[in-house]
Motif scaffolding. Structure first.
Motif, PDB file in Angstrom:
ATOM      1  N   SER A 162       0.685  -1.240   0.301  1.00 18.13           N
ATOM      2  CA  SER A 162      -0.069   0.001  -0.037  1.00 18.13           C
ATOM      3  C   SER A 162       0.892   1.304  -0.069  1.00 18.13           C
ATOM      4  O   SER A 162       2.002   1.193   0.472  1.00 18.13           O
ATOM      5  CB  SER A 162      -0.961   0.161   1.278  1.00 18.13           C
ATOM      6  OG  SER A 162      -0.233   0.126   2.549  1.00 18.13           O
ATOM      7  N   GLY A 181      -3.223   4.311  -9.845  1.00 20.07           N
ATOM      8  CA  GLY A 181      -3.992   2.959  -9.018  1.00 20.07           C
ATOM      9  C   GLY A 181      -5.069   2.506 -10.079  1.00 20.07           C
ATOM     10  O   GLY A 181      -4.954   1.415 -10.181  1.00 20.07           O
ATOM     11  N   ASN A 211      -2.382  -0.200 -11.988  1.00 20.02           N
ATOM     12  CA  ASN A 211      -2.714  -1.066 -10.574  1.00 20.02           C
ATOM     13  C   ASN A 211      -1.807  -0.917  -9.558  1.00 20.02           C
ATOM     14  O   ASN A 211      -1.158  -1.947  -8.901  1.00 20.02           O
ATOM     15  CB  ASN A 211      -2.632  -2.521 -11.389  1.00 20.02           C
ATOM     16  CG  ASN A 211      -3.433  -3.406 -10.585  1.00 20.02           C
ATOM     17  OD1 ASN A 211      -4.761  -3.133 -10.298  1.00 20.02           O
ATOM     18  ND2 ASN A 211      -3.227  -4.728 -10.472  1.00 20.02           N
ATOM     19  N   PRO A 256      -1.339   0.068  -5.691  1.00 19.94           N
ATOM     20  CA  PRO A 256      -2.107  -0.049  -4.554  1.00 19.94           C
ATOM     21  C   PRO A 256      -1.855   1.343  -3.770  1.00 19.94           C
ATOM     22  O   PRO A 256      -1.258   1.527  -2.644  1.00 19.94           O
ATOM     23  CB  PRO A 256      -1.703  -1.191  -3.445  1.00 19.94           C
ATOM     24  CG  PRO A 256      -0.391  -1.289  -3.805  1.00 19.94           C
ATOM     25  CD  PRO A 256      -0.118  -1.029  -5.415  1.00 19.94           C
ATOM     26  N   SER A 266      -7.876  -3.977  -4.488  1.00 19.92           N
ATOM     27  CA  SER A 266      -8.053  -3.605  -6.083  1.00 19.92           C
ATOM     28  C   SER A 266      -9.238  -2.503  -6.097  1.00 19.92           C
ATOM     29  O   SER A 266      -9.003  -1.658  -7.023  1.00 19.92           O
ATOM     30  CB  SER A 266      -8.095  -4.477  -7.044  1.00 19.92           C
ATOM     31  OG  SER A 266      -9.170  -5.345  -6.867  1.00 19.92           O
ATOM     32  N   TYR A 291      -8.108   1.124  -5.406  1.00 18.98           N
ATOM     33  CA  TYR A 291      -6.634   1.737  -5.899  1.00 18.98           C
ATOM     34  C   TYR A 291      -7.048   3.027  -6.529  1.00 18.98           C
ATOM     35  O   TYR A 291      -7.853   2.945  -7.441  1.00 18.98           O
ATOM     36  CB  TYR A 291      -6.222   0.600  -6.954  1.00 18.98           C
ATOM     37  CG  TYR A 291      -5.499  -0.870  -6.402  1.00 18.98           C
ATOM     38  CD1 TYR A 291      -5.447  -0.954  -4.934  1.00 18.98           C
ATOM     39  CD2 TYR A 291      -4.881  -1.505  -7.116  1.00 18.98           C
ATOM     40  CE1 TYR A 291      -4.831  -2.036  -4.583  1.00 18.98           C
ATOM     41  CE2 TYR A 291      -4.273  -2.567  -6.602  1.00 18.98           C
ATOM     42  CZ  TYR A 291      -4.432  -3.127  -5.324  1.00 18.98           C
ATOM     43  OH  TYR A 291      -3.592  -4.268  -4.933  1.00 18.98           O
TER      44      TYR A 291
END
Length: 649
Positions: free
Chosen positions: A120, A164, A168, A170, A233, A236
């Motif tokens: 994260s 995000g 992709n 986090p 996800s 994100y």
């Protein structure tokens, strides 16, 4: 109560901007439970981290992508909390620095992290992203920016959304409302209120109807931890409002304070205390974070204010309240200086330099830091600097991996200093720290660069004659107006220092660069004494090297001279050749004959060719050095509070 599941967060944990208000509190809390959390700071570690184990503090220049990459490679964090920002306070007005800190540097960070397996990345955003649309907006509401800070934060949230959703990553953006609590900047409302309340008084408030969503720092820490644990996800790139959802007017603040601290006087409200970008109502809609993260603020304003008051009251006894603010160094008062001391074989002089600098700064009531740059000195300078740093947290040490020279040492310090200006001094005490007082006077008069003008040197007269002759010739040859008797000893305003650092030359000649960047400059005359201890590290060959560095960096006159000589000798050769042909027909006896004449011509033109090739080679050599792009210096260690750390350069 703060989320008690901090041990479930994937580690190691990195807190960027740990010397700031939110970052320091976050680092402190996590360190209560884990030993795999690290915080970054740019210069030193600041008053908020005075009692933190320095082994957990890492130097990071957020604007240097390679530096960030080194830190990531060293720590390999799984969870990153980005709490760094600039521009949140009214006195932080540098638009370029606002966007560089809050947005542009984030691009480099994400480009590095996108290929890393992190769990994260939680970014400390701001409710300022909404700008004029500030009355309980939801996260998808229109952004109407009303400041440079607002624009930079909007750009950052959009960047997070892109990385995000598309890359992709986090990453999540938390839009923080009016956070308060221990370690807050002392220029802010709540610390000022606590200071006044400790004397049974109230500060002057702005319009009584202005409302804010005050959220206590522990609730904010809880939101960071909760978001890390809830990362998936689906969120994100998302942004979440972090506030209480409760509007607290300044009248409410005043009345709560009167009741809580038994203050007899009535509050005073003044409309003109309002900041240019302030809006009347500023409060959060927290439905999204409650639904997706399961987080909700728990601490009431009255409870948080009481905790803050107790903390500040205790710290009033330990610290000078006015110095606990960025405003003390960024407010334009010109009362903070970083001394950068280049050290090589100066072990005996360093303690004396330290004492004289401290005396000078304290006498002039200057907020200071002293950066000793040990340029791989073969003596015990490293241990002496380390000892001074352990006794005075304002002392920072830099140790280079080898001897790169004084110019690189000054540059190394200039890249990390954190005050309104810097003073450059050689560590051998030839530059008297007592002259800094006169530098300060000129600086406050409006000069951006104040340099020492060496009217007399303590050296044999013939050596001084050669020095003065060189500077006279160099002044005539140079394309810049470089002061003849000025050395590196100077006070340089932060805005000028930033441009000097931007000059990315390998063969760095400071006094030439200083003249090149311009700004308002003035000299202060002084007598330059002999080195107090030992012998000078300069010699004839080094001085010739300095002369070549200066001339070939700031003058193309040698090339012009060779070109002119070549042109005129060509003309003369043509004339002499024509004369010889003419005389061969009309008076053969007067034609020059013999090996002597031919030899002289060959020697003259040969010498001229070699000289031209030599000069050309010097310039080509400088081009080669620039083209190789090798680091101008390599830091081996940074010393803070007596502890050595990897510098990551």
């Amino acid at each position: 109560m703060i989320n008690n599941k901090v041990n479930e967060i994937d580690g190691p944990i990195l807190v960027i901007g740990a010397s700031g208000f939110i970052g320091a509190n976050l680092l402190r809390y996590i360190q209560n439970y884990r030993n795999d959390v690290f915080g970054t700071s740019f210069s030193g570690s600041g008053w908020r981290l005075d009692d933190i184990n320095s082994n957990s503090i890492i130097h990071l220049n957020k604007y240097d992508k390679s530096n960030f990459l080194d830190v990531i490679n060293k720590i390999n964090p799984k969870t990153i909390y980005d709490c760094s920002s600039f521009g949140a306070y009214s006195f932080e007005e540098d638009a370029e620095l606002i966007h560089k800190t809050n947005f542009l540097s984030l691009i480099d960070i994400f480009e590095i992290l996108k290929d890393r397996n992190i769990s994260s990345f939680i970014h400390a955003g701001s409710s300022s992203e909404y700008g004029l649309n500030s009355n309980q907006p939801i996260e998808s509401s229109e952004m109407i920016p009303n400041s440079q800070y607002s624009i930079s934060k909007i750009a950052a949230s959009n960047l997070i959304n892109y990385y995000g959703k598309i890359k992709n990553l986090p990453a999540v953006n938390l839009r923080l409302y009016s956070v308060y609590g221990p370690y807050e900047d002392s220029s802010r409302l709540i610390p000022t209120l606590c200071k006044k309340a400790s004397n049974k008084k109230l500060p002057k408030f702005a319009n009584k109807s202005i409302s804010r969503d005050f959220i206590y720092i522990d609730d904010v820490i809880d939101s960071f931890i909760a978001t890390s644990l809830a990362m998936n996800s689906k969120i994100y790139g998302e942004s979440f409002n972090v506030g209480t959802g409760i509007e607290t007017t300044l009248l409410d603040v005043a009345q709560t304070s009167k009741k809580l601290f038994n203050i007899p006087e009535e509050p005073q409200f003044k409309e003109n205390l309002k900041r240019s970008w302030d809006t009347e109502n500023w409060s959060a809609n927290t439905e999204k974070i409650e639904n997706h993260i399961g987080w909700k603020a728990k601490i009431s304003f009255e409870e948080g204010l009481k905790i803050s008051f107790d903390w500040w009251k205790e710290n009033f006894k330990k610290r000078d309240f006015a110095t606990l603010s960025k405003k003390s160094s960024l407010g334009g008062n010109k009362n903070s200086i970083s001394a950068i001391v280049a050290c090589y074989k100066d072990n005996e002089a360093i303690p004396i330099m330290y004492e004289r600098l401290v005396n000078e700064f304290e006498k002039n009531n200057i907020d200071y830091e002293i950066i000793f740059v040990n340029d791989c000195s073969p003596d015990n300078s490293h241990e002496i600097i380390k000892d001074l740093s352990s006794k005075n947290p304002r002392v920072i040490g830099i140790t280079h991996s080898r001897n790169f020279g004084s110019q690189a040492a000054f540059l190394s310090g200039m890249e990390i200093f954190n005050k309104e200006s810097c003073v450059l001094l050689d560590g051998d005490l030839q530059d008297p720290p007592e002259l800094i007082e006169e530098f300060i006077i000129k600086w406050r008069e409006g000069y951006d660069v104040v340099y020492g003008d060496r009217v007399k040197r303590e050296m044999p007269f013939y050596i001084e004659f050669f020095y003065k002759s060189f500077y006279f010739i160099f002044d005539k040859m140079s394309t810049l107006n470089i002061p003849r008797n000025a050395g590196d000893f100077s006070l340089i305003d932060k805005k000028v220092a930033r441009w000097i650092v931007e000059c990315d030359e390998r063969d760095f000649f400071l006094r030439g660069i200083r003249a090149y960047v311009g700004f308002n400059q003035v000299g202060v005359e002084y007598f330059r004494a002999e080195r107090m201890f030992g012998k000078s590290t300069n010699n004839l060959f080094k001085n010739i090297g300095w002369a070549k560095k200066a001339i070939f960096s700031y003058s193309s006159l040698p090339l012009h001279i060779i070109t002119s000589i070549g042109f005129y000798t060509t003309i003369m050769t043509i004339i002499l050749g024509s004369y010889s042909v003419f005389m061969r027909f009309y008076n053969p006896g007067d034609v020059p004959r013999g090996i002597t004449f031919i030899s002289l011509l060959i020697m003259f033109f040969g010498s001229l060719s070699i000289l031209g090739l030599g000069l050309l080679g010097e310039y080509i050599g400088k081009i080669l050095e620039e083209a190789k792009r090798r680091p101008r210096y390599i830091r081996n260690k940074i010393i803070i509070r007596g502890n050595e750390r990897e510098s990551f350069n």
